[in-house]
Write a protein that holds these residues in place. Structure first.
Motif, short mmCIF file in Angstrom:
data_model
loop_
_atom_site.label_atom_id
_atom_site.label_comp_id
_atom_site.label_asym_id
_atom_site.label_seq_id
_atom_site.Cartn_x
_atom_site.Cartn_y
_atom_site.Cartn_z
N ASP A 217 0.83 -1.18 0.00
CA ASP A 217 0.06 -0.17 -0.09
C ASP A 217 1.00 1.32 -0.07
OD1 ASP A 217 -2.28 -1.57 0.04
OD2 ASP A 217 -2.58 -1.02 2.12
N LYS A 218 1.74 1.25 1.01
CA LYS A 218 2.56 2.53 1.34
C LYS A 218 3.68 2.78 0.10
CE LYS A 218 1.23 3.17 5.63
NZ LYS A 218 1.05 4.69 6.46
N GLY A 219 4.17 1.72 -0.31
CA GLY A 219 5.23 1.65 -1.25
C GLY A 219 6.44 2.55 -0.92
N GLU A 220 6.88 2.77 0.38
CA GLU A 220 8.11 3.44 0.48
C GLU A 220 9.47 2.62 0.42
OE1 GLU A 220 7.47 6.40 3.79
OE2 GLU A 220 5.52 6.20 3.58
N GLY A 221 9.28 1.30 0.44
CA GLY A 221 10.38 0.56 0.37
C GLY A 221 11.18 0.37 1.69
N VAL A 222 10.20 0.42 2.79
CA VAL A 222 10.79 0.47 3.98
C VAL A 222 11.51 -1.11 4.47
CG1 VAL A 222 10.16 0.36 6.70
CG2 VAL A 222 9.65 2.18 5.32
N TYR A 223 10.86 -1.89 3.90
CA TYR A 223 11.09 -3.47 3.80
C TYR A 223 10.31 -3.96 2.50
CZ TYR A 223 6.77 -3.63 6.26
OH TYR A 223 5.24 -3.16 6.49
N GLY A 224 10.68 -5.56 2.48
CA GLY A 224 10.06 -5.89 1.11
C GLY A 224 9.99 -7.40 1.70
N PRO A 225 9.54 -8.32 0.60
CA PRO A 225 9.54 -9.61 0.43
C PRO A 225 10.86 -10.30 0.98
CG PRO A 225 8.45 -8.96 -1.41
CD PRO A 225 9.03 -7.61 -0.96
N GLU A 226 12.04 -9.71 0.53
CA GLU A 226 13.16 -10.37 0.46
C GLU A 226 13.87 -9.72 1.76
OE1 GLU A 226 15.86 -10.63 -2.65
OE2 GLU A 226 14.75 -12.37 -2.94
N SER A 227 13.38 -9.13 2.79
CA SER A 227 13.66 -8.63 4.03
C SER A 227 13.90 -9.51 4.99
CB SER A 227 12.84 -7.58 4.65
OG SER A 227 12.98 -6.60 3.71
N LEU A 228 15.09 -9.82 5.69
CA LEU A 228 15.42 -10.96 6.52
C LEU A 228 14.72 -10.60 8.00
CD1 LEU A 228 19.20 -11.51 5.81
CD2 LEU A 228 17.40 -12.55 4.85
N ALA A 229 14.21 -11.69 8.63
CA ALA A 229 13.57 -11.57 9.73
C ALA A 229 13.55 -12.78 10.46
CB ALA A 229 12.19 -11.23 9.44
N ILE A 230 13.10 -12.80 11.71
CA ILE A 230 13.04 -14.02 12.63
C ILE A 230 11.51 -14.19 13.20
CG2 ILE A 230 13.96 -15.35 14.45
CD1 ILE A 230 16.45 -13.39 14.55
N GLY A 231 11.25 -15.39 12.92
CA GLY A 231 9.85 -15.78 13.61
C GLY A 231 10.20 -16.56 14.95
N CYS A 232 9.49 -16.08 16.20
CA CYS A 232 9.75 -16.55 17.48
C CYS A 232 8.41 -17.15 17.92
CB CYS A 232 10.50 -15.29 18.26
SG CYS A 232 11.40 -14.23 17.52
N ALA A 233 8.75 -18.28 18.34
CA ALA A 233 7.55 -18.97 19.34
C ALA A 233 7.83 -19.35 20.53
CB ALA A 233 6.92 -20.02 18.17
#
Lengths: 301, 301
Positions: A217-233
């Motif tokens: 929606d915003k399209g500012e490129g703050v992050y994207g599909p290839e941004s690295l992240a960690i899912g934590c459970a």
């Protein structure tokens, strides 16, 4: 006892205790906290901003006390019942994690002040530090943000600007995920029927999908599909699990992560090589991870 | 047990435990941590990155165990003595605060990994959350910085750029202050004489003075003598004390704050009205505080 709420010093005689329970099970309470729970007149468990990984009856058996579940309605609309007689008795108000981690108890504390009831806190572990289990350094985190369940017509995206700020200076962002406990459907609410929906806990997959939706929606490129992240459970628990990947990969990682509670960390561009080494062990797809690390992250210190 | 170091899951059989002791006294340990301390073959206390507000003999009496003080030399140069027999016995390595709060135990953990010794952590309260006692919201903090004692020819100022980043997006900064335990004088070190200097703990006054000194050198106006801050003493302890004022006022607030440990929070420009109300109670000079609040901070949300 430790901590101060407002101007009251903790070496006074104290009446309302906010007691942190830590992150996982009945043995995560501190010895100090347990002593207060055992002697308090009434023991409440705040049960709507977070949950432990064990049930109330496990706590009751272990503490040797019966516990009153404090839902949002009680804390926000009926706090005087919690504070009743707190001028002459000790009341224990137990909070999952650390009492300062959540911000929702301000009303209770302010009301206690109005009634001249002193308040003290017993600190404990918090998700804000437990997240160190990912291998990321806690001092490299920026501000923490929250993600709520989107509705068709309600998609609050203030998290986006906060993440933008953190990323502009290279920092990691911890995203805390919505939980819905004892919520009414709009229909039941309109009819005044106090029937509650089953509890819902946001998963990493939903969070990652909502994040990508807002970026689109915003399209500012703050992050994207290839941004690295960690899912934590279940951070801090015996079955704690971390899964590292791109946001796109994490959209589909819920099965891998298992039951709630979940949270998510979006890596900052200034991730240190040593942090990377730790986190890489959790990667869903190491080849993909390494490729993106080399391209977008490495050497940005 | 909770937490993971690296890729090892905590539901394995575990050998090296990093146990958080919390912030204040012997009763701040969790029940889980205490159980491990009681059964471990050896109990170490890491005694150079932070201290509790009670002495080692108080802990020994309460835990019913004798404790080996682990100084920097032991942890960094002789970690194998700590890890000895950890393949077949439980070793408890106790850390003030939360095990993830300090970053200095990486060597120990990496060495344990090399020796195939599993590691688990028992989380606890940390200064990173205890600082919530100021009334500031934890999610409004940026990255944490450290301040070391300046020497004539060594005045590391990397904290300045970190604070600049935090302030550029309106966030608070927690400044952790140097402690010097079991340090040798340069002269004794050169001569190989293992005589140690008395411990030194940086005070809020020294921190504020060094911060202003660096601002004067750099001249980028990241903060100044009129910037609002909070001096914090013995966070999480029974004698916890907060003193709010300008950096200039805090230079002279050590007597007011009392004994170590100290830390400092520099307020972000985006301080919320409710945060301000809490913090104002701690102000050294409320008139001055209100004047600067109105002028420089209010309404910046």
């Amino acid at each position: 006892m430790a901590g101060v709420i407002g101007y009251r010093r903790i070496d006074q005689y104290l009446m309302l205790y906010l007691i942190g329970l830590g992150l996982s099970d009945e043995t995560d309470i501190t010895v100090k906290g347990l002593e207060i729970v055992k002697r308090a007149s009434r023991v409440y468990l705040e049960a709507y901003t977070s949950i432990l990984l064990v049930d109330k009856d496990v706590l009751e058996k272990y503490y040797g006390r019966s516990i009153i579940l404090a839902d949002r309605e009680m804390v926000e609309s009926d706090s005087d019942s919690i504070l009743a007689n707190a001028q002459t008795e000790d009341i224990a108000f137990c909070v999952v994690g650390d009492p300062f981690g959540a911000t929702t108890h301000t009303d209770l504390v302010l009301r206690a002040r109005e009634l001249s009831i002193p308040v003290a806190t017993v600190p404990n572990a918090s998700i804000l530090t437990g997240i160190g289990g990912t291998g990321l350094q806690l001092y490299n985190f920026g501000q923490t943000v929250s993600m709520v369940f989107f509705l068709d017509n309600w998609r609050p995206a203030s998290f986006y600007d906060r993440i933008k700020e953190n990323r502009s200076i290279g920092l990691h962002t911890l995203v805390l995920l919505d939980i819905k406990v004892k919520e009414q459907s709009l229909e039941n609410m309109a009819r005044g029927i106090k029937v509650y929906e089953p509890p819902r806990y946001m998963s990493v997959g939903t969070c990652a999908a909502q994040m990508l939706e807002v970026e689109e929606d915003k399209g500012e490129g703050v992050y994207g599909p290839e941004s690295l992240a960690i899912g934590c459970a279940r951070v801090g628990g015996r079955t704690e699990k971390f899964v590292a990947g791109t946001l796109k990969e994490l959209v589909d990682a819920d099965e891998e992560l298992g039951p709630p509670l979940h949270s998510l960390v979006l890596l900052g561009k200034r991730t240190h090589e040593l942090e990377h080494e730790f986190v890489r062990e959790f990667a869903l797809n190491k080849e993909n991870w390494d490729r993106i690390w080399e391209k977008d992250y490495k050497g940005n210190l």
